[in-house]
Design an enzyme around this catalytic site. Structure first.
Site, PDB file in Angstrom:
ATOM      1  N   HIS A 274      -4.084   4.934  -3.761  1.00  4.52           N
ATOM      2  CA  HIS A 274      -5.213   5.236  -4.199  1.00  4.52           C
ATOM      3  C   HIS A 274      -6.835   5.911  -3.531  1.00  4.52           C
ATOM      4  O   HIS A 274      -7.543   5.717  -4.805  1.00  4.52           O
ATOM      5  CB  HIS A 274      -4.980   5.731  -5.571  1.00  4.52           C
ATOM      6  N   ASP A 337      -0.558   2.056  -9.476  1.00  7.19           N
ATOM      7  CA  ASP A 337       0.397   2.796  -8.767  1.00  7.19           C
ATOM      8  C   ASP A 337       0.715   3.071  -8.188  1.00  7.19           C
ATOM      9  O   ASP A 337      -1.050   2.732  -7.391  1.00  7.19           O
ATOM     10  CB  ASP A 337      -0.186   3.558 -10.402  1.00  7.19           C
ATOM     11  N   GLU A 338       1.543   3.136  -7.129  1.00  5.71           N
ATOM     12  CA  GLU A 338       1.853   3.841  -6.636  1.00  5.71           C
ATOM     13  C   GLU A 338       1.280   3.288  -5.045  1.00  5.71           C
ATOM     14  O   GLU A 338       1.042   3.644  -4.175  1.00  5.71           O
ATOM     15  CB  GLU A 338       1.520   5.415  -5.998  1.00  5.71           C
ATOM     16  N   ALA A 339       1.124   2.184  -5.096  1.00  5.39           N
ATOM     17  CA  ALA A 339       0.700   0.628  -3.492  1.00  5.39           C
ATOM     18  C   ALA A 339       2.031   1.526  -2.748  1.00  5.39           C
ATOM     19  O   ALA A 339       2.712  -0.281  -2.204  1.00  5.39           O
ATOM     20  CB  ALA A 339       0.098  -0.288  -4.140  1.00  5.39           C
ATOM     21  N   HIS A 340       2.455   2.146  -2.526  1.00  2.00           N
ATOM     22  CA  HIS A 340       3.543   1.954  -0.935  1.00  2.00           C
ATOM     23  C   HIS A 340       3.084   1.787   0.204  1.00  2.00           C
ATOM     24  O   HIS A 340       3.637   1.190   0.774  1.00  2.00           O
ATOM     25  CB  HIS A 340       3.925   3.165  -1.021  1.00  2.00           C
TER      26      HIS A 340
END
Ligand code: TNX
Length: 533
Positions: A274, A337-340
């Site tokens: 993000h 979060d969401e550290a894809h």
């Protein structure tokens, strides 16, 4: 509007005459409004003991504060709420004794009230709010507002009377963390818009404002040592609008305003994912040294700070140091979060380096619950944003961290994400976590929510409001109301008061207040709203 003056007065005179009492010099006719019962408050008070004559605010009422400056501040705030609608002077005084509205800070008989509790006693002549700390006085004042007729919230003079039912409310919160998150990154909200939301949160005894200050679409806080972050990284928003950012002075103004409403501000810089707005502002933060363009879409999971580069940690240190310096509260949220686009090993290594930086600058780490996939720092809090249906392994990872001492803030997305649509027809919001009607967001128990997590690990609840689809205050209000008061009640009220059928009636009684305050809200068919307006 009110055409019945003469007949009603006549009726009163007849009644008085029938009772054999001389009508000469009789008081004006009795109030035609029913007095709000002490229990009709959101969040439900811990204990209510009704009885005795009501109190009435009149033109002669004084707000008596004792003994400190802090009590005076709450008194002035209350006067500010009451003066426009009542039209009364309501002087705030520290003259001891006497009737009126009394705000008392006391160490003597308040041990059970804790830092945020209060006792409100109402009888003929006086309403007394007693608390140990000023936060308790402030919360007691919110209860008092709800006990007065809804017209008290208007900003112009209204006809009285202004009764408060007789009896005693003794009230303390279930959880110390009762939060609301506002995403100012996907769309930027001005200081005034944030203050307006703070005032609405305070009505329901929310005590934490989590500001999501950075994301792919916008960096919203000025950082002196990385001066391009805010003016460039904050120059746009979802959909390509102009964006915006807070100067440090503006951020401090928000923090000060929140504190005046007894909310702490928890700032979030989301990392290592993000982070497109930061990566776009500084090429050296990218592994390949090339800055990506600014981003105005709504995808997630495509950006990452460069975990191997030393400059990344200079950047993180500078940002956390500067943000910690203007944040008086205990917590700093580092996202996670969401550290894809970050490998698991890199994620763990990154969190191992970054969490001590938060501690170095005197703050406690909060992270989204993916932080439990790394090693949460001692004292860290993890914010759970999964769904009822999230897989057992992911829930167990969070529960295991909780058994190990990590505190939990519960924000289950299919319960309390205020950006989820209520129904398929809701014009704003998203639906990836499902449709979340009012009952669904209220009807769950934080203590029992996460299997295997000790109830004692739960520090409280928080309702996030992501802003991909929201641009105005009416948009914020439409999504937050009426779900936010339910989350506030889950955070404040004892589990024993939890009851949808009772709650929906208390919630419905809030609508005339929102109307008086000029607030927008969703008229859910699940709630028995008052008719005839
Ligand atoms: C998930 S919740 C996100 C956000 C989105 C949100 C939209 C979380 C920690 N990440 O990036 O804005 O869903 O509902």
């Amino acid at each position: 509007m009110r055409q019945h003056r003469t007949p009603r007065l006549l009726g009163t005179l007849l009644l008085v005459a029938a009772a054999g009492v001389s009508a000469v010099g009789a008081a004006p006719s009795a109030p035609d409004r029913t007095v709000t019962p002490l229990s009709r408050v959101v969040p439900a008070p811990a204990s209510v003991d009704p009885g005795g004559s009501p109190y009435r605010i009149t033109s002669g009422t004084r707000i008596r504060v004792s003994p400190s400056e802090e009590a005076r501040r709450v008194g002035s705030y209350l006067a500010g709420v009451l003066r426009p609608s009542t039209g009364y002077r309501l002087p705030v005084t520290d003259e001891p004794g006497g009737d009126g509205i009394r705000l008392r800070l006391s160490r003597a008989d308040t041990a059970g009230l804790g830092a945020e509790g209060y006792r409100l006693t109402s009888k003929k002549g006086a309403v007394t709010i007693t608390a140990r700390e000023s936060a308790g006085l402030f919360h007691g004042v919110q209860t008092l507002r709800q006990l007065l007729p809804a017209a008290v919230e208007e900003d112009s003079r209204q006809p009285g009377p202004w009764p408060v039912a007789g009896g005693t409310v003794t009230d303390t919160p279930r959880y110390g963390w009762r939060g609301a998150m506002l995403d100012v990154s996907r769309h930027f909200f001005t200081v005034d818009q944030v203050k307006r939301y703070i005032d609405q949160l305070a009505l329901y005894k929310i005590n934490t404002l989590h500001l999501h200050l950075s994301d792919d679409q916008g960096w919203r806080i000025a950082i002196d040592s990385w001066p391009r972050l805010a003016p460039y990284g904050g120059s746009t928003a979802v959909g390509g609008g102009p964006g915006g950012h807070y100067t440090k002075a503006q951020y401090k103004d928000i923090v000060r305003y929140a504190a005046s409403r007894h909310l702490q501000v928890v700032p979030e810089i989301d990392m290592p994912g993000h982070t497109n707005a930061a990566l776009a502002s500084y090429p050296e933060l990218n592994c390949d040294g090339v800055a990506p363009p600014l981003y105005t879409g709504t995808e997630v999971g495509f950006s990452s700070l460069c975990v191997d580069k030393p400059v990344t940690y200079d950047f993180v240190d500078d940002v956390i140091r500067e943000l910690a310096a203007i944040t008086p509260g205990e917590y700093l949220h580092i996202g996670g979060d969401e550290a894809h686009s970050t490998s698991h090993e890199d994620y763990v290594a990154f969190m191992e380096r970054v969490q001590p930086v938060v501690a170095k600058y005197g703050k406690t780490v909060v992270g989204w619950h993916q932080l439990t996939g790394a090693v949460p720092a001692k004292g860290a809090l993890a914010q759970y944003w999964g769904l009822d249906g999230t897989g057992a392994a992911e829930k167990e990872q969070v529960a295991a961290a909780a058994r190990n001492g990590t505190g939990l803030i519960l924000s289950p997305a299919d319960r309390v994400y205020l950006d989820m649509k209520y129904t398929a027809d809701t014009p704003l919001g998203l639906s990836w976590a499902g449709l979340v009607e009012v009952r669904r967001s209220y009807d769950w128990d934080p203590a029992a929510y996460l299997p295997g997590a000790p109830a004692s690990a739960v520090r409280g609840v928080e309702a996030p409001l992501w802003s991909e689809t929201l641009t105005t205050s009416p948009d914020i209000e439409y999504m937050a109301f009426p779900r936010l008061p339910g989350v506030a009640e889950l955070g404040w009220s004892p589990a024993s008061t939890h009851d949808w059928d009772g709650y929906k009636v208390r919630l419905a009684a809030q609508a005339p207040r929102w109307d008086a305050l000029g607030m927008n809200y969703y008229r859910s068919p699940q709630v028995p709203w008052p008719t005839g307006k």
